[in-house]
Every structure is written in structure tokens, then in C-alpha cells.
Enzyme design. Structure first.
Site, mmCIF file in Angstrom:
data_model
loop_
_atom_site.group_PDB
_atom_site.id
_atom_site.type_symbol
_atom_site.label_atom_id
_atom_site.label_comp_id
_atom_site.label_asym_id
_atom_site.label_seq_id
_atom_site.Cartn_x
_atom_site.Cartn_y
_atom_site.Cartn_z
ATOM 1 N N ASP A 86 5.995 -60.899 -52.399
ATOM 2 C CA ASP A 86 4.714 -61.508 -52.757
ATOM 3 C C ASP A 86 4.573 -62.323 -51.361
ATOM 4 O OD1 ASP A 86 4.255 -60.750 -55.279
ATOM 5 O OD2 ASP A 86 5.713 -62.283 -56.189
ATOM 6 N N HIS A 142 8.065 -63.321 -55.679
ATOM 7 C CA HIS A 142 9.071 -62.228 -55.547
ATOM 8 C C HIS A 142 9.059 -62.135 -53.749
ATOM 9 C CE1 HIS A 142 7.927 -60.389 -59.442
ATOM 10 N NE2 HIS A 142 9.166 -60.860 -59.355
HETATM 11 C C1 XLS Z 1 10.300 -60.323 -65.439
HETATM 12 C C2 XLS Z 1 9.639 -60.996 -64.292
HETATM 13 C C3 XLS Z 1 10.213 -61.144 -63.118
HETATM 14 C C4 XLS Z 1 11.193 -62.049 -62.527
HETATM 15 C C5 XLS Z 1 11.403 -62.352 -61.187
HETATM 16 O O1 XLS Z 1 10.146 -60.798 -66.541
HETATM 17 O O2 XLS Z 1 8.653 -61.719 -64.610
HETATM 18 O O3 XLS Z 1 9.186 -60.806 -62.335
HETATM 19 O O4 XLS Z 1 10.863 -63.264 -63.280
HETATM 20 O O5 XLS Z 1 11.790 -61.259 -60.664
#
Ligand code: XLS
Ligand code: MG
Length: 343
Positions: A52, A49
Site C-alpha cells: 500500500d 500493507h
Molecule cells: C486480514 C487483514 C489483513 C491484515 C494485515 O484480516 O485485514 O489485511 O490485517 O495484513
């Protein structure tokens, strides 16, 4: 053609164990320590993200964000890791309470777009061209709150703005039908790809398919994958498992329905997934009962994937063809079941 498989996960997949009903049960592991675990667990890339990579990016200037991101790029290099994608986290800030791109407040929509552009800047510094859009809060709790036609057009405008901002990036939309919203716009891969086709550059919009999200939509994840593969639009996956229609569980891959997992591995392998540089992302969560460091769900998911790959590759093509030619699907069914049972 057969696939070439390398594995990735996001730092959120090593998690403190809090859920909506209880607090964290494990100490946090610092980001840099997590990076040190990737190779040990058999993984080669990090899914990010935006925050992150650059925590508190809302408080930083674009130049400061780029500088922080360059530091992360150096850390990745030290650990021999790649950055697979960056996704804007558009579901935690107070300005995204009513959604980001589809918020009813124009200032909030503007924030969501700005944040997405910073996410693209971060991706550029980390050396990846892939942006994942999980449209978490783009939806409603009650239908009357938003107009679905207008909302869809707003999501399309946001995608167009991102594509125009940087001519190199590709956007993989991650569809999910519900949670946190009651109803999410763009609930399936079909919706995601239709939106991409309507964008200013359809060649740069594809999909990220998460097993659990497809299951929550009542669909089979391997068929969703086949659909995206038919148009060369499967640019990453989030493999996991899911027990029925409830909250998104992100269980260890294959741990609920081994055959469903087998068919995901098989469709990816048969169509050469990974040969274009795609990674196999495992979006799995450790059980809350697990003691720290709680990383076995990651290596176990990878191991299950590889074991299912072996089984799929060990099937006799001649036998499969014979069953199909004879329309003997009972025979085919038993052949698959026996193979899964190790017979
Ligand atoms: C939701 C997620 C999310 C995305 C990226 O399922 O894991 O974090 O994959 O934003
Ligand atoms: Mg996901």
C-alpha cells in the site's frame, strides 16, 4: 481507568467491491485521495500493507523502497495522519502460493523473509515500530501437505529473523483459523502469544485481534481481547462483525451482534486501551451494493463504537456490583439489554 480512543483503518477498507464471484463495481480511489478522506471520516492513522505504501516493491532496491516510503511519510504529514503499522503482504505473489514462511520450497521461504525485512524498512521510514503479521497462507488445504510441528518452527524462525533484523520493531500477530487456507497455523490469539513467548524477544511480540477472526474460531472476541490484555499484549485491534461461520465478512462493527460489540468496547475501555498509544482499527468492508465512494461503513463503525462506549460508561457501577454480589445474572442480563435498547 478508562480508554482513550483514536481510530485507524487501512486503504484496503475503501474497496472497489469485487468478490470471488464478481468483478469490481466501483471506480478505484487513488491512495492520495483516500488519505484526504481519513480526517473527514474521523480517523487519525493509516494501517498499511507494505505495498500500500510502496507498490511494486519487489521490483525495487532497498534504497528505492526507502525513498518511496519517505514520500509516503511526507504525504501522511501533509494530511496530519500517523502510520499505525505495516504488514507484509505475503499472500498474492506466485512465490507465496504454498505459504510464505511455511512454504515447502526453500526459495519461496527465502522470498517471504526478504519481503518481511523490506516491510520493516518501510515501517521505519513511515515512523512506526509496529509490524502486523497476518499469516494468511501459512497453513494447508490438506493436512498431509505440511508438517505442523515443522511449520510452527518455521514461523518462529521468521519472527526471530525479523526481531533480530531491527531491535526496535514490535510484531503483532493477527490470528485467523481459516480462509484463504482450510486450516491456518496460529489460529487463535493463544497460539500467537505462545509463539511470541518462545521467540528470541518475547517482549516484542504481541497480538492484533480481529473480531471476525475470533468469531470464525468459535471464540468471543472480547474474551480474546481480555486474554491479550491480561499480558499487556493487545497492541492493535481489527474491529468488525461477522454473521456466523462462513467467509470473513468484515461487516460494519456491531451490525450483526450489538451485545458482542458492546463487550469488546467495554473490555477495551475498562482496561485503558489506547493509553499506551494503541489505535482502534476498523477492518470493515463496504457492501458490494453500495455506490461510490462507499466510505459510510467506516464512519458508521466508528459512530457505533462511540455510542456503545457511551452506553458502557453510563452503566451504574453500584447496580452492576449489586447484581453480581447477589448472583442475580438474570437481573444483570436485563439491565444490559435495557441499556442497549436505550431504556
Ligand atoms: C486480514 C487483514 C489483513 C491484515 C494485515 O484480516 O485485514 O489485511 O490485517 O495484513
Ligand atoms: Mg484484519
Amino acid at each position: 481507568m478508562s480508554g482513550e480512543f483514536r481510530f485507524s483503518f487501512g486503504p484496503w477498507n475503501i474497496h472497489e467491491g469485487h468478490d470471488p464471484f464478481g468483478p469490481a463495481v466501483r471506480d478505484s480511489i487513488a491512495f492520495n485521495r483516500k488519505l484526504g478522506l481519513y480526517r473527514q471520516l474521523g480517523f487519525g492513522a493509516v494501517q498499511f500493507h507494505d505495498d500500500d505504501a510502496v507498490p511494486n516493491l519487489n521490483d525495487l532496491s532497498p534504497a528505492q523502497i526507502a525513498k518511496e516510503a519517505r514520500g509516503v511519510a511526507r504525504a501522511l504529514k501533509r494530511h496530519g495522519l500517523a502510520a499505525e503499522f505495516v504488514a507484509p503482504r505475503l499472500w498474492e505473489d506466485p512465490r507465496t502460493i504454498d505459504g510464505g514462511y511455511t512454504s515447502n520450497d526453500a526459495r519461496c521461504r527465502k522470498y517471504a523473509i526478504e519481503r518481511s525485512l523490506r516491510c520493516i524498512d518501510i515501517a521505519q521510514e513511515l515512523g512506526t515500530d509496529l509490524i502486523v503479521l497476518w499469516l494468511a497462507r501459512e497453513g494447508t488445504y490438506i493436512r498431509e501437505a505440511k508438517d505442523s510441528r515443522v511449520a510452527t518452527q518455521r514461523i518462529l524462525e521468521a519472527v526471530n529473523t525479523m526481531l533480530a533484523y531491527n531491535s526496535k520493531i514490535r510484531i503483532a500477530i493477527e490470528a485467523k483459523p481459516n480462509e484463504p487456507m482450510d486450516h491456518t497455523y496460529i489460529p487463535t490469539t493463544g497460539h500467537a502469544l505462545a509463539l511470541g513467548q518462545a521467540s528470541v524477544d518475547p517482549a516484542r511480540v504481541g497480538a492484533n485481534i480481529e473480531s471476525a477472526h475470533a468469531i470464525l474460531a468459535g471464540l468471543d472476541p472480547s474474551d480474546e481481547m481480555g486474554f491479550a490484555l491480561a499480558f499487556d499484549k493487545l497492541w492493535t485491534v481489527h474491529l468488525n462483525d461477522q454473521n456466523g461461520l462462513k467467509f470473513d465478512q468484515d461487516k460494519t462493527f456491531g451490525s450483526v451482534d450489538l451485545r458482542r460489540a458492546f463487550n469488546q468496547v467495554r473490555i477495551l475501555d475498562i482496561h485503558g486501551y489506547g493509553r499506551g498509544g494503541e489505535w482502534v482499527g476498523l477492518d470493515v468492508k463496504a457492501m458490494r451494493t453500495q455506490k461510490k465512494p462507499a466510505v459510510a461503513h467506516l464512519s458508521n463503525s466508528r459512530e457505533i463504537f462511540l455510542r456503545l462506549l457511551e452506553i458502557s460508561r453510563s452503566l451504574s457501577d453500584a447496580r452492576l456490583k449489586a447484581f453480581i454480589a447477589a448472583r442475580d445474572y438474570e437481573g444483570l442480563d436485563l439491565y444490559i439489554m435495557q441499556s442497549l435498547l436505550g431504556k
